[in-house]
Design an enzyme around this catalytic site. Structure first.
Site, PDB file in Angstrom:
ATOM      1  N   ASP A   1      -4.101   0.897  -5.514  1.00 39.23           N
ATOM      2  CA  ASP A   1      -2.667   0.676  -5.337  1.00 39.23           C
ATOM      3  C   ASP A   1      -2.218  -0.727  -5.753  1.00 39.23           C
ATOM      4  O   ASP A   1      -1.089  -0.934  -6.166  1.00 39.23           O
ATOM      5  CB  ASP A   1      -2.256   0.961  -3.888  1.00 39.23           C
ATOM      6  CG  ASP A   1      -3.162   0.270  -2.867  1.00 39.23           C
ATOM      7  OD1 ASP A   1      -4.214  -0.270  -3.254  1.00 39.23           O
ATOM      8  OD2 ASP A   1      -2.818   0.275  -1.670  1.00 39.23           O
TER       9      ASP A   1
ATOM     10  N   THR B   1       0.789  -1.238   0.000  1.00 37.70           N
ATOM     11  CA  THR B   1       0.000   0.000   0.000  1.00 37.70           C
ATOM     12  C   THR B   1       0.823   1.291   0.000  1.00 37.70           C
ATOM     13  O   THR B   1       0.681   2.118  -0.909  1.00 37.70           O
ATOM     14  CB  THR B   1      -0.942   0.005   1.216  1.00 37.70           C
ATOM     15  OG1 THR B   1      -1.807  -1.112   1.093  1.00 37.70           O
ATOM     16  CG2 THR B   1      -1.762   1.281   1.277  1.00 37.70           C
TER      17      THR B   1
ATOM     18  N   ASP C   1      -9.761  -3.366   0.212  1.00 32.38           N
ATOM     19  CA  ASP C   1      -8.556  -4.031   0.732  1.00 32.38           C
ATOM     20  C   ASP C   1      -8.822  -4.777   2.046  1.00 32.38           C
ATOM     21  O   ASP C   1      -8.481  -5.956   2.182  1.00 32.38           O
ATOM     22  CB  ASP C   1      -7.463  -2.976   0.953  1.00 32.38           C
ATOM     23  CG  ASP C   1      -6.186  -3.573   1.518  1.00 32.38           C
ATOM     24  OD1 ASP C   1      -5.457  -4.235   0.761  1.00 32.38           O
ATOM     25  OD2 ASP C   1      -5.926  -3.403   2.723  1.00 32.38           O
TER      26      ASP C   1
ATOM     27  N   ASN D   1       5.872  -1.337   3.706  1.00 35.52           N
ATOM     28  CA  ASN D   1       5.032  -0.796   4.783  1.00 35.52           C
ATOM     29  C   ASN D   1       5.772  -0.838   6.124  1.00 35.52           C
ATOM     30  O   ASN D   1       5.380  -0.152   7.062  1.00 35.52           O
ATOM     31  CB  ASN D   1       3.729  -1.594   4.910  1.00 35.52           C
ATOM     32  CG  ASN D   1       2.771  -1.292   3.763  1.00 35.52           C
ATOM     33  OD1 ASN D   1       3.017  -0.414   2.933  1.00 35.52           O
ATOM     34  ND2 ASN D   1       1.670  -2.031   3.705  1.00 35.52           N
TER      35      ASN D   1
HETATM   36 ZN   LIG Z   1      -3.316  -1.209  -0.193  1.00 32.78          ZN
END
Ligand SMILES: [Zn+2]
Length: 453
Positions: free
Chosen positions: A237, A70, A189, A91
């Site tokens: 994304d 993401t 998501d 992330n």
């Molecule tokens: Zn994402």
């Protein structure tokens, strides 16, 4: 001739656009529905989104960047850079030199974001323009000492309606005017992780809710009179793939935890060895056939994921649908982050507004191509980036482009015209050279006259 007419027409429309832009600066709203896998569009019904597409453009697959997570992908969309170049490489990150940590919950240090300049900062440096953001990753951080003029601190509990209300209010009532705005939403998501994309029943319900939010967005823009002049991009994304308890890679079966620090786990694990790197590598290399193990210097070039200090000395890349764990059961039924050449990892892009064609479909672009396209629409000078503006020309009304079907059509058309003309010429020539009926040659009297007298 057709070419000439199109060129003249596109010149005229560009001219008109140029004139009107003095009074009305172009405006762009960039929307992300996190984890919206490209083929959801074929496999589920989206009446509101399909209406949006009917009046605009659709890119069926957007090839995103590795790793397909993401934060990295949202930053690539707004900078046009691969992860190794913009510095948000996962992330969860660790910087060896400063010993700083980055995670979903601890992302506010500008140090992590300052390797690139996102479009909202560039937009704001233009005279008489401001930017606004409702929770796009990075928009609540002072990147190069600049936040958007209007932004919300990230909180997943804030409703879509509240985010939309703020964005539309800022688009309408700000001085200097907001010309670039972003809007972010956590679905589909969150549900994709929870249920897995193969859970048709739950995904049907969740995707219907997402479509209703798109309906709300369009309705609100219309009611407020923003719809006609605002360019709106709806994208995402990354996609999502199904995981299973039968597809686990347990690192604890291969290597002692005390010999490395785990910076990120799955599906791309980032390993910082505490002992000799080769020793750690050799143990991981034979750990599981459904996982590729790379020394940093051997990461395939196609990933564009090597030249950054935040990329760890060893990375492990799980095969699609496989989950890397530390002696644990399956954490989630759906996941992303895998190889960016997998179509399950790709999102889509749809766009509507004065800058875009109506009813046009395009097969694919790269997510890094979105940035130069947005800069073009807003009249901004883009920073150096990995995108190609030419890839998006067919989507834009002020650009001349030939796509493959059109090119084939033009070539076939030209061949037909040439063949017809050639046939006509041959027929005409044959007609003209038809022999006259035979008549006896009449010798004239002076024919016998000597030439020289
Ligand atoms: Zn994402």
């Amino acid at each position: 001739m057709k070419l000439l007419v199109i060129l003249l027409f596109s010149g005229l429309t560009t001219g008109c656009r140029g004139n009107s832009s003095h009074s009305l600066p172009p405006k762009l709203l960039l929307v992300s529905f996190d984890g919206f896998r490209a083929d959801y569009l074929q496999n589920y019904e989206f009446p509101h989104l399909q209406n949006f597409i009917k009046e605009g453009v659709l890119v069926e697959h957007v090839k995103n960047v590795f790793i397909t997570k993401t934060f990295p992908n949202h930053y690539s969309i707004v900078t046009g850079l691969y992860e190794e170049s913009h510095g948000i490489v996962a992330n969860s990150m660790y910087d060896v030199i400063t010993q700083k940590h980055f995670s979903d919950f601890d992302d506010k240090d500008p140090f992590w974001w300052n390797e690139a300049v996102p479009i909202w900062v560039t937009n704001q440096l233009q005279e008489n323009r401001s930017s606004a953001a409702a929770m796009w990753p990075g928009t609540d951080v002072p990147i190069h000492n600049t936040t958007p003029s209007y932004f919300m601190n990230y909180s997943s509990s804030v409703s879509f309606e509240e985010r939309l209300n703020n964005i539309t209010m800022w688009l309408m009532n700000s001085n200097p005017p907001v010309t670039f705005a972003t809007l972010y939403w956590e679905e589909p998501d969150a549900s994709g992780h929870k249920y897995g994309p193969e859970d048709k029943e739950n995904m049907y319900r969740v995707l219907k809710e997402v479509d209703n939010l798109i309906g709300e967005l369009v309705h609100k823009l219309k009611v407020l009179g923003l719809w006609e002049n605002l360019n709106v991009i709806i994208t995402s994304d990354h996609g999502m793939t199904q995981c299973s308890k039968d597809r686990l890679i347990n690192l604890d079966l291969c290597i002692d935890r005390s010999s490395y620090t785990l910076i990120d786990l799955t599906p791309v694990a980032a390993i910082l060895p505490k002992i000799n790197t080769t020793e750690v590598y050799n143990k991981l290399k034979v750990c599981n056939p459904h996982m590729n193990v790379y020394l940093k210097e051997d990461i395939p070039a196609r990933f564009h994921y090597q030249h950054n200090d935040r990329i760890q000395p060893i990375i492990l890349v799980a095969d699609e649908g496989w989950t890397i764990v530390l002696n644990k059961s399956l954490p989630k039924l759906g996941d992303h982050g895998y190889d960016n050449s997998l179509s399950s990892m790709h999102p889509f892009l749809a766009a509507h507004g004065p800058a875009f064609h109506k009813g046009y479909k395009h097969s694919t672009i790269n997510s890094v191509d979105i940035y130069p396209m947005m800069c073009h629409i807003l009249g901004l000078q883009p920073h150096s980036n990995n995108g190609t503006f030419g890839h998006t020309k067919c989507l834009l009304v002020d650009q001349w482009c030939i796509n493959l079907p059109e090119a084939i059509g033009i070539v076939i058309g030209a061949l037909l015209v040439l063949t017809t003309l050639t046939c006509l010429i041959i027929i005409m020539q044959n007609r003209l050279s038809v022999p006259r009926p035979f008549s006896r040659l009449q010798l004239q009297e002076d024919d016998d006259d000597p030439l020289i007298e």
